[in-house]
Motif scaffolding. Structure first.
Motif, PDB file in Angstrom:
ATOM      1  N   GLY A  13     -50.507  74.390 -44.725  1.00  0.00           N
ATOM      2  CA  GLY A  13     -49.420  75.367 -44.783  1.00  0.00           C
ATOM      3  C   GLY A  13     -49.680  76.431 -45.838  1.00  0.00           C
ATOM      4  O   GLY A  13     -50.593  76.301 -46.667  1.00  0.00           O
ATOM      5  N   ASP A  14     -48.850  77.459 -45.840  1.00  0.00           N
ATOM      6  CA  ASP A  14     -49.051  78.663 -46.652  1.00  0.00           C
ATOM      7  C   ASP A  14     -49.499  78.357 -48.090  1.00  0.00           C
ATOM      8  O   ASP A  14     -48.771  77.704 -48.851  1.00  0.00           O
ATOM      9  CB  ASP A  14     -47.763  79.491 -46.728  1.00  0.00           C
ATOM     10  CG  ASP A  14     -47.208  79.879 -45.368  1.00  0.00           C
ATOM     11  OD1 ASP A  14     -47.453  79.151 -44.382  1.00  0.00           O
ATOM     12  OD2 ASP A  14     -46.517  80.905 -45.294  1.00  0.00           O
ATOM     13  N   LEU A  15     -50.656  78.858 -48.474  1.00  0.00           N
ATOM     14  CA  LEU A  15     -51.125  78.756 -49.863  1.00  0.00           C
ATOM     15  C   LEU A  15     -50.376  79.798 -50.691  1.00  0.00           C
ATOM     16  O   LEU A  15     -50.369  80.979 -50.328  1.00  0.00           O
ATOM     17  CB  LEU A  15     -52.621  79.077 -49.969  1.00  0.00           C
ATOM     18  CG  LEU A  15     -53.634  77.963 -49.686  1.00  0.00           C
ATOM     19  CD1 LEU A  15     -53.524  77.461 -48.268  1.00  0.00           C
ATOM     20  CD2 LEU A  15     -55.032  78.456 -49.978  1.00  0.00           C
ATOM     21  N   VAL A  42     -52.925  81.825 -45.245  1.00  0.00           N
ATOM     22  CA  VAL A  42     -53.204  82.413 -46.560  1.00  0.00           C
ATOM     23  C   VAL A  42     -52.358  83.661 -46.859  1.00  0.00           C
ATOM     24  O   VAL A  42     -52.696  84.435 -47.749  1.00  0.00           O
ATOM     25  CB  VAL A  42     -54.715  82.767 -46.671  1.00  0.00           C
ATOM     26  CG1 VAL A  42     -55.568  81.510 -46.559  1.00  0.00           C
ATOM     27  CG2 VAL A  42     -55.125  83.790 -45.622  1.00  0.00           C
ATOM     28  N   GLU A  43     -51.238  83.823 -46.164  1.00  0.00           N
ATOM     29  CA  GLU A  43     -50.487  85.082 -46.317  1.00  0.00           C
ATOM     30  C   GLU A  43     -49.927  85.285 -47.724  1.00  0.00           C
ATOM     31  O   GLU A  43     -49.602  86.400 -48.093  1.00  0.00           O
ATOM     32  CB  GLU A  43     -49.360  85.173 -45.287  1.00  0.00           C
ATOM     33  CG  GLU A  43     -48.232  84.186 -45.543  1.00  0.00           C
ATOM     34  CD  GLU A  43     -46.876  84.676 -45.050  1.00  0.00           C
ATOM     35  OE1 GLU A  43     -46.799  85.755 -44.460  1.00  0.00           O
ATOM     36  OE2 GLU A  43     -45.890  83.961 -45.292  1.00  0.00           O
ATOM     37  N   ASN A  44     -49.811  84.197 -48.507  1.00  0.00           N
ATOM     38  CA  ASN A  44     -49.262  84.307 -49.870  1.00  0.00           C
ATOM     39  C   ASN A  44     -50.293  83.956 -50.943  1.00  0.00           C
ATOM     40  O   ASN A  44     -49.934  83.680 -52.092  1.00  0.00           O
ATOM     41  CB  ASN A  44     -48.065  83.355 -50.030  1.00  0.00           C
ATOM     42  CG  ASN A  44     -47.032  83.507 -48.948  1.00  0.00           C
ATOM     43  OD1 ASN A  44     -46.903  82.632 -48.086  1.00  0.00           O
ATOM     44  ND2 ASN A  44     -46.310  84.604 -48.948  1.00  0.00           N
ATOM     45  N   GLY A  70     -49.420  85.970 -41.755  1.00  0.00           N
ATOM     46  CA  GLY A  70     -48.043  86.165 -41.301  1.00  0.00           C
ATOM     47  C   GLY A  70     -47.522  87.519 -41.743  1.00  0.00           C
ATOM     48  O   GLY A  70     -48.292  88.467 -41.919  1.00  0.00           O
ATOM     49  N   ASN A  71     -46.220  87.576 -41.990  1.00  0.00           N
ATOM     50  CA  ASN A  71     -45.587  88.858 -42.317  1.00  0.00           C
ATOM     51  C   ASN A  71     -46.066  89.448 -43.634  1.00  0.00           C
ATOM     52  O   ASN A  71     -45.912  90.645 -43.872  1.00  0.00           O
ATOM     53  CB  ASN A  71     -44.063  88.687 -42.347  1.00  0.00           C
ATOM     54  CG  ASN A  71     -43.609  87.540 -43.223  1.00  0.00           C
ATOM     55  OD1 ASN A  71     -44.048  86.398 -43.062  1.00  0.00           O
ATOM     56  ND2 ASN A  71     -42.747  87.826 -44.170  1.00  0.00           N
ATOM     57  N   HIS A  72     -46.674  88.641 -44.520  1.00  0.00           N
ATOM     58  CA  HIS A  72     -47.161  89.175 -45.802  1.00  0.00           C
ATOM     59  C   HIS A  72     -48.620  89.636 -45.769  1.00  0.00           C
ATOM     60  O   HIS A  72     -49.176  89.983 -46.814  1.00  0.00           O
ATOM     61  CB  HIS A  72     -46.980  88.137 -46.918  1.00  0.00           C
ATOM     62  CG  HIS A  72     -45.550  87.963 -47.326  1.00  0.00           C
ATOM     63  ND1 HIS A  72     -44.825  88.989 -47.901  1.00  0.00           N
ATOM     64  CD2 HIS A  72     -44.698  86.912 -47.225  1.00  0.00           C
ATOM     65  CE1 HIS A  72     -43.585  88.567 -48.143  1.00  0.00           C
ATOM     66  NE2 HIS A  72     -43.489  87.314 -47.734  1.00  0.00           N
ATOM     67  N   ILE A  73     -49.224  89.642 -44.594  1.00  0.00           N
ATOM     68  CA  ILE A  73     -50.657  89.950 -44.515  1.00  0.00           C
ATOM     69  C   ILE A  73     -51.004  91.332 -45.076  1.00  0.00           C
ATOM     70  O   ILE A  73     -52.081  91.535 -45.626  1.00  0.00           O
ATOM     71  CB  ILE A  73     -51.177  89.819 -43.054  1.00  0.00           C
ATOM     72  CG1 ILE A  73     -52.683  90.091 -42.956  1.00  0.00           C
ATOM     73  CG2 ILE A  73     -50.417  90.708 -42.101  1.00  0.00           C
ATOM     74  CD1 ILE A  73     -53.552  89.129 -43.692  1.00  0.00           C
ATOM     75  N   PHE A 152     -47.824  79.626 -35.399  1.00  0.00           N
ATOM     76  CA  PHE A 152     -46.660  80.446 -35.033  1.00  0.00           C
ATOM     77  C   PHE A 152     -45.779  80.597 -36.263  1.00  0.00           C
ATOM     78  O   PHE A 152     -45.182  79.632 -36.747  1.00  0.00           O
ATOM     79  CB  PHE A 152     -45.893  79.789 -33.886  1.00  0.00           C
ATOM     80  CG  PHE A 152     -45.024  80.759 -33.152  1.00  0.00           C
ATOM     81  CD1 PHE A 152     -45.508  81.451 -32.054  1.00  0.00           C
ATOM     82  CD2 PHE A 152     -43.719  80.997 -33.570  1.00  0.00           C
ATOM     83  CE1 PHE A 152     -44.705  82.367 -31.379  1.00  0.00           C
ATOM     84  CE2 PHE A 152     -42.919  81.918 -32.899  1.00  0.00           C
ATOM     85  CZ  PHE A 152     -43.415  82.591 -31.799  1.00  0.00           C
ATOM     86  N   HIS A 153     -45.709  81.820 -36.757  1.00  0.00           N
ATOM     87  CA  HIS A 153     -45.164  82.091 -38.084  1.00  0.00           C
ATOM     88  C   HIS A 153     -43.774  82.703 -37.947  1.00  0.00           C
ATOM     89  O   HIS A 153     -43.637  83.885 -37.597  1.00  0.00           O
ATOM     90  CB  HIS A 153     -46.131  83.059 -38.781  1.00  0.00           C
ATOM     91  CG  HIS A 153     -45.892  83.203 -40.247  1.00  0.00           C
ATOM     92  ND1 HIS A 153     -46.408  82.321 -41.166  1.00  0.00           N
ATOM     93  CD2 HIS A 153     -45.191  84.112 -40.963  1.00  0.00           C
ATOM     94  CE1 HIS A 153     -46.053  82.705 -42.388  1.00  0.00           C
ATOM     95  NE2 HIS A 153     -45.300  83.787 -42.288  1.00  0.00           N
ATOM     96  N   THR A 154     -42.755  81.897 -38.209  1.00  0.00           N
ATOM     97  CA  THR A 154     -41.399  82.437 -38.073  1.00  0.00           C
ATOM     98  C   THR A 154     -40.387  81.535 -38.773  1.00  0.00           C
ATOM     99  O   THR A 154     -40.708  80.439 -39.233  1.00  0.00           O
ATOM    100  CB  THR A 154     -41.021  82.635 -36.597  1.00  0.00           C
ATOM    101  OG1 THR A 154     -39.907  83.520 -36.493  1.00  0.00           O
ATOM    102  CG2 THR A 154     -40.678  81.323 -35.904  1.00  0.00           C
ATOM    103  N   THR A 178     -45.331  77.855 -39.251  1.00  0.00           N
ATOM    104  CA  THR A 178     -45.476  78.191 -40.673  1.00  0.00           C
ATOM    105  C   THR A 178     -44.387  79.203 -41.035  1.00  0.00           C
ATOM    106  O   THR A 178     -43.638  79.649 -40.178  1.00  0.00           O
ATOM    107  CB  THR A 178     -46.863  78.805 -40.995  1.00  0.00           C
ATOM    108  OG1 THR A 178     -47.072  79.957 -40.170  1.00  0.00           O
ATOM    109  CG2 THR A 178     -47.996  77.809 -40.768  1.00  0.00           C
ATOM    110  N   HIS A 179     -44.312  79.559 -42.312  1.00  0.00           N
ATOM    111  CA  HIS A 179     -43.471  80.628 -42.875  1.00  0.00           C
ATOM    112  C   HIS A 179     -42.373  80.125 -43.798  1.00  0.00           C
ATOM    113  O   HIS A 179     -42.123  80.747 -44.825  1.00  0.00           O
ATOM    114  CB  HIS A 179     -42.834  81.516 -41.795  1.00  0.00           C
ATOM    115  CG  HIS A 179     -41.891  82.557 -42.358  1.00  0.00           C
ATOM    116  ND1 HIS A 179     -42.332  83.619 -43.124  1.00  0.00           N
ATOM    117  CD2 HIS A 179     -40.542  82.699 -42.271  1.00  0.00           C
ATOM    118  CE1 HIS A 179     -41.282  84.370 -43.467  1.00  0.00           C
ATOM    119  NE2 HIS A 179     -40.195  83.827 -42.974  1.00  0.00           N
ATOM    120  N   THR A 180     -41.695  79.000 -43.473  1.00  0.00           N
ATOM    121  CA  THR A 180     -40.564  78.619 -44.336  1.00  0.00           C
ATOM    122  C   THR A 180     -41.025  77.992 -45.648  1.00  0.00           C
ATOM    123  O   THR A 180     -40.267  77.943 -46.612  1.00  0.00           O
ATOM    124  CB  THR A 180     -39.635  77.596 -43.643  1.00  0.00           C
ATOM    125  OG1 THR A 180     -40.305  76.346 -43.539  1.00  0.00           O
ATOM    126  CG2 THR A 180     -39.204  78.081 -42.268  1.00  0.00           C
TER     127      THR A 180
END
Ligand SMILES: [Fe+2]
Ligand SMILES: [Fe+2]
Length: 265
Positions: A13-15, A42-44, A70-73, A152-154, A178-180
């Motif tokens: 999950g998100d690093l 790796v969006e974060n 994800g949205n932070h790319i 699937f990032h939401t 992912t995402h939360t």
């Protein structure tokens, strides 16, 4: 680590920031021989927002085979300079007319793994349909491999669950939410085919708020003014993710195992 006709694929999950990168480095140093292929969101990874070229290279050297996002790319501006050359990095496929790629097919041993990244649309930025964007490429990927992962990032679990069932019927191997940054305990195999979890969780400091610093987070809530969020810094970290065992003949998942490891840096 593969036994005959099986691949063990680790999805992280998100690093989040430096604690997330160091936690993953330590975890992979101790465990990488257990996995045939490693995917990480790796969006974060760079100070909580986006991914610098330097950190992309660093994470590649840790043994991560594919990086999703994800949205932070787009949060670090040098992404635009290197994303087209970054062989291991994908961005959500449903950003219209964006640089980079929304899917990749990567070799592992004698097999190929297709990885697609998409953003959902509930409580997320306005974006193209994930369903249409994924379907446009799915048949092309299937010509090359029957092992297909979707990150699937939401935000909404119901959206992830519903699309997972839909794409399971299209024969994909795994659908990982992912995402939360909060790991869910609902991992399962859908219809004896597709590994699923609503959210893989995150890798980073366990002393903060989903990996970010408490003080800057509460300041935002108390004032509702824009401000700078910092990454939580502590030696207490976690590794969240799943291990999916894939039958390489069928391309279907045989097992999904959730991991939630707490450790000190
Ligand atoms: Fe994230
Ligand atoms: Fe996100």
């Amino acid at each position: 680590m593969s036994t005959e006709n099986k691949l063990r694929i680790l999805f992280l999950g998100d690093l989040v920031g430096k604690p997330g990168r160091l936690a993953v480095q330590k975890f992979l140093l101790q465990n990488s021989e257990k996995y045939d292929f490693v995917i990480a969101n790796v969006e974060n990874a760079s100070h909580g927002f986006g991914l610098t070229a330097k950190n992309y290279e660093e994470l590649s050297s840790f043994g991560i085979d594919c990086m999703t996002s994800g949205n932070h790319i787009w949060d670090k501006k040098d992404i635009f300079q290197y994303i087209d050359e970054a062989d291991k990095l994908i961005r959500p496929i449903n950003y219209p007319n964006a640089p980079g790629k929304g899917y990749k097919i990567i070799n592992v041993k004698e097999y190929k793994v297709g990885i697609i990244n998409a953003l959902g649309r509930n409580f997320m930025p306005v974006i193209d349909s994930p369903l249409n964007s994924i379907e446009k490429v799915l048949e092309e990927i299937k010509k090359e491999t029957n092992i297909i992962f979707i990150d699937f990032h939401t935000e909404a679990t119901a959206e992830k669950m519903c699309y997972a069932k839909y794409f399971s019927e299209k024969g994909i191997t795994a659908f990982i939410g992912t995402h939360t940054h909060v790991q869910t305990a609902d991992e399962k195999i859908i219809d004896n085919k597709t590994a699923y979890i609503s959210d893989a969780g995150f890798c980073g400091s366990t002393d903060g708020i989903i990996g970010m610093d408490y003080e800057t987070s509460i300041k935002h809530l108390l004032t509702m003014m824009p401000g700078r969020f910092e990454v939580a810094s502590s030696e207490n970290v976690c590794i969240n993710g799943v291990i999916v065992t894939v039958n390489t003949s069928s391309g279907f998942a045989e097992e999904i195992q959730r991991i939630n490891v707490q450790m000190m840096l």
